[in-house]
Motif scaffolding. Structure first.
Motif, PDB file in Angstrom:
ATOM      1  N   ASP A 182       0.833  -1.207   0.000  1.00  0.00           N
ATOM      2  CA  ASP A 182       0.000   0.000   0.000  1.00  0.00           C
ATOM      3  C   ASP A 182       0.866   1.256   0.000  1.00  0.00           C
ATOM      4  OD1 ASP A 182      -2.253  -1.635   0.180  1.00  0.00           O
ATOM      5  OD2 ASP A 182      -2.503  -1.319   2.345  1.00  0.00           O
ATOM      6  N   THR A 183       1.873   1.293   0.867  1.00  0.00           N
ATOM      7  CA  THR A 183       2.753   2.460   0.978  1.00  0.00           C
ATOM      8  C   THR A 183       3.480   2.714  -0.327  1.00  0.00           C
ATOM      9  OG1 THR A 183       3.019   2.120   3.352  1.00  0.00           O
ATOM     10  CG2 THR A 183       4.720   3.427   2.244  1.00  0.00           C
ATOM     11  N   LEU A 184       3.986   1.662  -0.938  1.00  0.00           N
ATOM     12  CA  LEU A 184       4.694   1.803  -2.215  1.00  0.00           C
ATOM     13  C   LEU A 184       3.776   2.379  -3.283  1.00  0.00           C
ATOM     14  CD1 LEU A 184       7.127   1.276  -4.095  1.00  0.00           C
ATOM     15  CD2 LEU A 184       6.217  -1.035  -4.416  1.00  0.00           C
ATOM     16  N   ILE A 185       2.602   1.826  -3.414  1.00  0.00           N
ATOM     17  CA  ILE A 185       1.669   2.262  -4.458  1.00  0.00           C
ATOM     18  C   ILE A 185       1.178   3.687  -4.203  1.00  0.00           C
ATOM     19  CG2 ILE A 185      -0.628   1.806  -5.430  1.00  0.00           C
ATOM     20  CD1 ILE A 185       0.111  -1.219  -5.172  1.00  0.00           C
ATOM     21  N   GLU A 186       0.974   4.031  -2.943  1.00  0.00           N
ATOM     22  CA  GLU A 186       0.465   5.363  -2.610  1.00  0.00           C
ATOM     23  C   GLU A 186       1.474   6.481  -2.850  1.00  0.00           C
ATOM     24  OE1 GLU A 186      -0.947   4.752   1.363  1.00  0.00           O
ATOM     25  OE2 GLU A 186      -2.711   3.647   0.658  1.00  0.00           O
ATOM     26  N   ARG A 187       2.724   6.144  -3.141  1.00  0.00           N
ATOM     27  CA  ARG A 187       3.719   7.164  -3.496  1.00  0.00           C
ATOM     28  C   ARG A 187       3.387   7.846  -4.824  1.00  0.00           C
ATOM     29  NH1 ARG A 187       9.527   4.177  -2.707  1.00  0.00           N
ATOM     30  NH2 ARG A 187       9.482   4.015  -0.446  1.00  0.00           N
ATOM     31  N   TYR A 188       2.597   7.170  -5.626  1.00  0.00           N
ATOM     32  CA  TYR A 188       2.287   7.656  -6.969  1.00  0.00           C
ATOM     33  C   TYR A 188       0.895   8.275  -6.991  1.00  0.00           C
ATOM     34  CZ  TYR A 188       6.412   5.017  -8.118  1.00  0.00           C
ATOM     35  OH  TYR A 188       7.701   4.563  -8.144  1.00  0.00           O
ATOM     36  N   PRO A 189       0.700   9.302  -7.806  1.00  0.00           N
ATOM     37  CA  PRO A 189      -0.611   9.964  -7.859  1.00  0.00           C
ATOM     38  C   PRO A 189      -1.705   9.002  -8.342  1.00  0.00           C
ATOM     39  CG  PRO A 189       1.049  11.234  -9.066  1.00  0.00           C
ATOM     40  CD  PRO A 189       1.675   9.918  -8.707  1.00  0.00           C
ATOM     41  N   PRO A 190      -2.920   9.191  -7.814  1.00  0.00           N
ATOM     42  CA  PRO A 190      -4.035   8.368  -8.292  1.00  0.00           C
ATOM     43  C   PRO A 190      -4.157   8.478  -9.822  1.00  0.00           C
ATOM     44  CG  PRO A 190      -4.693   9.647  -6.382  1.00  0.00           C
ATOM     45  CD  PRO A 190      -3.329  10.134  -6.783  1.00  0.00           C
ATOM     46  N   TYR A 191      -4.468   7.384 -10.443  1.00  0.00           N
ATOM     47  CA  TYR A 191      -4.686   7.281 -11.893  1.00  0.00           C
ATOM     48  C   TYR A 191      -3.413   7.438 -12.719  1.00  0.00           C
ATOM     49  CZ  TYR A 191      -9.338   7.901 -10.062  1.00  0.00           C
ATOM     50  OH  TYR A 191     -10.474   7.776  -9.314  1.00  0.00           O
ATOM     51  N   SER A 192      -2.247   7.554 -12.061  1.00  0.00           N
ATOM     52  CA  SER A 192      -1.005   7.633 -12.841  1.00  0.00           C
ATOM     53  C   SER A 192      -0.690   6.255 -13.408  1.00  0.00           C
ATOM     54  CB  SER A 192       0.153   8.128 -11.981  1.00  0.00           C
ATOM     55  OG  SER A 192       0.495   7.154 -11.009  1.00  0.00           O
ATOM     56  N   GLU A 193       0.040   6.250 -14.492  1.00  0.00           N
ATOM     57  CA  GLU A 193       0.420   4.991 -15.142  1.00  0.00           C
ATOM     58  C   GLU A 193       1.252   4.120 -14.191  1.00  0.00           C
ATOM     59  OE1 GLU A 193      -0.049   2.463 -18.349  1.00  0.00           O
ATOM     60  OE2 GLU A 193      -0.915   4.442 -18.083  1.00  0.00           O
ATOM     61  N   ALA A 194       2.218   4.746 -13.500  1.00  0.00           N
ATOM     62  CA  ALA A 194       3.082   3.986 -12.589  1.00  0.00           C
ATOM     63  C   ALA A 194       2.263   3.330 -11.476  1.00  0.00           C
ATOM     64  CB  ALA A 194       4.156   4.891 -12.001  1.00  0.00           C
ATOM     65  N   ARG A 195       1.324   4.075 -10.920  1.00  0.00           N
ATOM     66  CA  ARG A 195       0.498   3.533  -9.840  1.00  0.00           C
ATOM     67  C   ARG A 195      -0.332   2.362 -10.343  1.00  0.00           C
ATOM     68  NH1 ARG A 195      -2.349   6.811  -5.188  1.00  0.00           N
ATOM     69  NH2 ARG A 195      -3.596   5.175  -4.239  1.00  0.00           N
ATOM     70  N   GLU A 196      -0.933   2.507 -11.501  1.00  0.00           N
ATOM     71  CA  GLU A 196      -1.760   1.429 -12.035  1.00  0.00           C
ATOM     72  C   GLU A 196      -0.923   0.199 -12.386  1.00  0.00           C
ATOM     73  OE1 GLU A 196      -4.535   2.745 -15.013  1.00  0.00           O
ATOM     74  OE2 GLU A 196      -5.302   4.325 -13.693  1.00  0.00           O
ATOM     75  N   GLU A 197       0.287   0.417 -12.914  1.00  0.00           N
ATOM     76  CA  GLU A 197       1.152  -0.724 -13.233  1.00  0.00           C
ATOM     77  C   GLU A 197       1.587  -1.459 -11.976  1.00  0.00           C
ATOM     78  OE1 GLU A 197       4.121   1.250 -15.568  1.00  0.00           O
ATOM     79  OE2 GLU A 197       2.980   1.007 -17.420  1.00  0.00           O
TER      80      GLU A 197
END
Length: 159
Positions: free
Chosen positions: A59-74
């Motif tokens: 969760d912490t890793l993924i939350e570093r990226y903005p919502p709906y960003s490509e990196a977060r979704e990947e």
């Protein structure tokens, strides 16, 4: 114990199950779980497993990226999408699925390695090679740190 520590080499039984070490089962049970989460490691032929702290780390890793960003979704797809929930049986065993075993090249034995907040499951020979490489890197790091301290002492600087 509040961390996954130590290394155990375990044999898969005839049904492809491994016994999770008792101390580790206690950590998972403390999370209120009767299962563990397991996913293929992103960067090596091993499996990452654990309970709620494994999930919190993801969760912490993924939350570093903005919502709906490509990196977060990947990352979400690669991690959440690959997690398998492995049910603990009454004897504390879990069954590794074929896809998990294939990713980690697991046949009849595993090395389960504590990493503090989670643990990693390896094919034992691959873990030995990984550990040898990690130890060499740690020795080089230690040597570098020692050299830095000696240099400061030589120049009269505080360490």
């Amino acid at each position: 114990m509040d961390r996954f520590v130590s290394t155990y080499v375990l044999r898969l039984d005839a049904k492809g199950r491994i016994s999770v070490p008792a101390a580790w089962r206690a950590l998972i049970a403390r999370d209120g779980l009767d299962h563990l989460y397991c996913h293929p490691a992103l960067d090596r032929p091993a499996l990452d497993a654990g309970g709620m702290r494994l999930m919190a780390g993801i969760d912490t890793l993924i939350e570093r990226y903005p919502p709906y960003s490509e990196a977060r979704e990947e990352l979400a797809a690669a991690l959440y999408g690959a997690i398998e929930t492995l049910k603990l049986d009454p004897e504390g065993r879990v069954t590794l699925t074929e896809s998990l075993k294939t990713h980690a090249f697991i046949k009849d034995e595993v090395a389960v390695v504590g990493l503090g907040t989670n643990f990693r499951i390896w094919e034992p020979g691959r873990f030995r090679a990984h550990l040898a490489e990690a130890n060499a890197k740690v020795r080089a790091l230690k040597q570098g740190l020692g050299d830095q301290g000696a240099t400061r002492e030589h120049r009269g600087e505080a360490t």
